[in-house]
Design an enzyme around this catalytic site. Structure first.
Site, PDB file in Angstrom:
ATOM      1  CB  SER A 196      38.490 -61.032  32.303  1.00  0.00           C
ATOM      2  OG  SER A 196      37.217 -60.782  32.866  1.00  0.00           O
ATOM      3  CB  CYS A 197      41.223 -59.384  36.653  1.00  0.00           C
ATOM      4  SG  CYS A 197      42.806 -59.405  35.771  1.00  0.00           S
ATOM      5  N   GLY A 198      41.027 -56.734  35.940  1.00  0.00           N
ATOM      6  CA  GLY A 198      41.199 -55.352  35.528  1.00  0.00           C
ATOM      7  C   GLY A 198      42.176 -55.194  34.373  1.00  0.00           C
ATOM      8  CD1 TRP A 204      36.885 -52.294  33.992  1.00  0.00           C
ATOM      9  CD2 TRP A 204      35.400 -53.608  32.969  1.00  0.00           C
ATOM     10  NE1 TRP A 204      35.699 -51.596  33.945  1.00  0.00           N
ATOM     11  CE2 TRP A 204      34.771 -52.386  33.311  1.00  0.00           C
ATOM     12  CE3 TRP A 204      34.657 -54.586  32.302  1.00  0.00           C
ATOM     13  CZ2 TRP A 204      33.429 -52.132  33.003  1.00  0.00           C
ATOM     14  CZ3 TRP A 204      33.324 -54.331  32.010  1.00  0.00           C
ATOM     15  CH2 TRP A 204      32.733 -53.114  32.357  1.00  0.00           C
TER      16      TRP A 204
END
Length: 320
Positions: A275-277, A304
């Site tokens: 995952s990331c932003g 996120w």
């Protein structure tokens, strides 16, 4: 005469490139760029605070024949979350409007080197199209190699990009769209949702890696989107996406990637989710892991931005 020409210059075949290798070089693209069964996409996209317009940049400098793939346009229109994966029907309509067929090989690039192109590479794979590669080093590497760019994107290419966005809108409005030349086959194992991440916190079946910066992950730097707290999903580990790349923004070698992943305590023998932003740079981690033979890494699409805006999701920060 035609047969002698074919014998002298074999037609492009995506079978000549392994789909186990996620990138192609600028030299390879330059040599094959005129093949009708190869489509090139400019998938440039930038963070909101960069204040850059990728479509405008595409119109004044693009790799010859490239079409613009709008990450913020070819998206799920039923959610407020940024550039979420669209429905199968919507993706098929948009890609068909771009003139792409299932038999085509697709090379994706962006204006940074390897950044947003990895997201579009993952999108095609999520919809069952494996004949897709990221241009290693992207437009900067193409420039540095001395290859020409088109200073004015062709009118028909601009029209196709607009048609792709219009096709998405029509699908979500329940309207008829033009003929579909691209068939999708959704791969659900490559896409995770909120509930799957919640379950994984409990059962810990997957190692969760986060592509954001360490400062955002630790909760000591703000998120780029207003109103969203920084921090991380409990149990996840931080592998900032630049660790997958060298100084010229090309993908690290297999040996270097294995070293980076190992240093973070991630085992290649166990399942991994990224995952990331907002689901863009996580795909760079997936790209690197693909080079290591891990071709089944899912991305938590909402990432996120979705997690941190839920009323009941736990947030972790760095504890001294």
């Amino acid at each position: 005469m035609a047969s002698s020409m074919v014998g002298a210059q074999p037609p492009f075949s995506t079978l000549a490139i392994s789909t186990n290798e996620p990138v192609v070089s600028v030299d390879w693209l330059h040599a094959n760029i005129r093949d009708p069964d190869l489509k090139v996409l400019d998938a440039s996209w930038y963070m909101p605070d960069e204040q850059r317009n990728p479509f405008q940049e595409y119109q004044v400098a693009c790799i010859p024949g490239a079409l613009f793939f709008d990450i913020d346009g070819i998206t799920d229109r039923t959610t407020n979350l940024p550039h979420m994966l669209p429905s199968e029907e919507a993706f098929a309509a948009a890609v068909s409007a771009l003139g792409i067929k299932n038999k085509d090989g697709v090379v994706v690039y962006d204006g940074k080197g390897i950044f947003s192109a990895a997201r579009v590479w993952w999108m095609f794979r999520a919809f069952g199209h494996d004949k897709v590669w990221v241009l290693d080093g992207g437009l900067p590497r193409w420039h540095a190699s001395g290859y020409d760019v088109e200073s004015t994107a062709p009118g028909d290419a601009i029209l196709k990009s607009s048609a792709a966005t219009e096709a998405i809108e029509k699908v979500y409005q329940g309207q008829m769209v033009g003929p579909t030349t691209f068939q999708t086959k959704f791969q659900p194992h490559l896409v995770w949702n909120l509930d799957q991440v919640k379950r994984n916190i409990q059962d810990k079946a997957y190692q969760h890696i986060d592509a954001r910066s360490k400062a955002r992950f630790d909760g000591v730097a703000p998120e780029p989107r207003k109103g969203i707290n920084s921090g991380h999903i409990p149990g996840s580990k931080c592998i900032p996406f630049p660790q997958m790349l060298d100084g010229s923004q090309t993908l690290l070698s297999r040996e270097e990637l294995e070293k980076k992943i190992g240093q973070e305590g991630i085992s290649l023998d166990k399942p991994i989710v990224a995952s990331c932003g907002t689901g863009v740079t996580a795909c760079i981690l997936v790209l690197g892991l693909h080079r290591l033979g891990k071709t089944d890494i899912p991305v938590y699409d909402g990432s996120w931005t979705e997690w941190a805006t839920q009323p009941d999701t736990p947030l972790s920060t760095f504890e001294r």
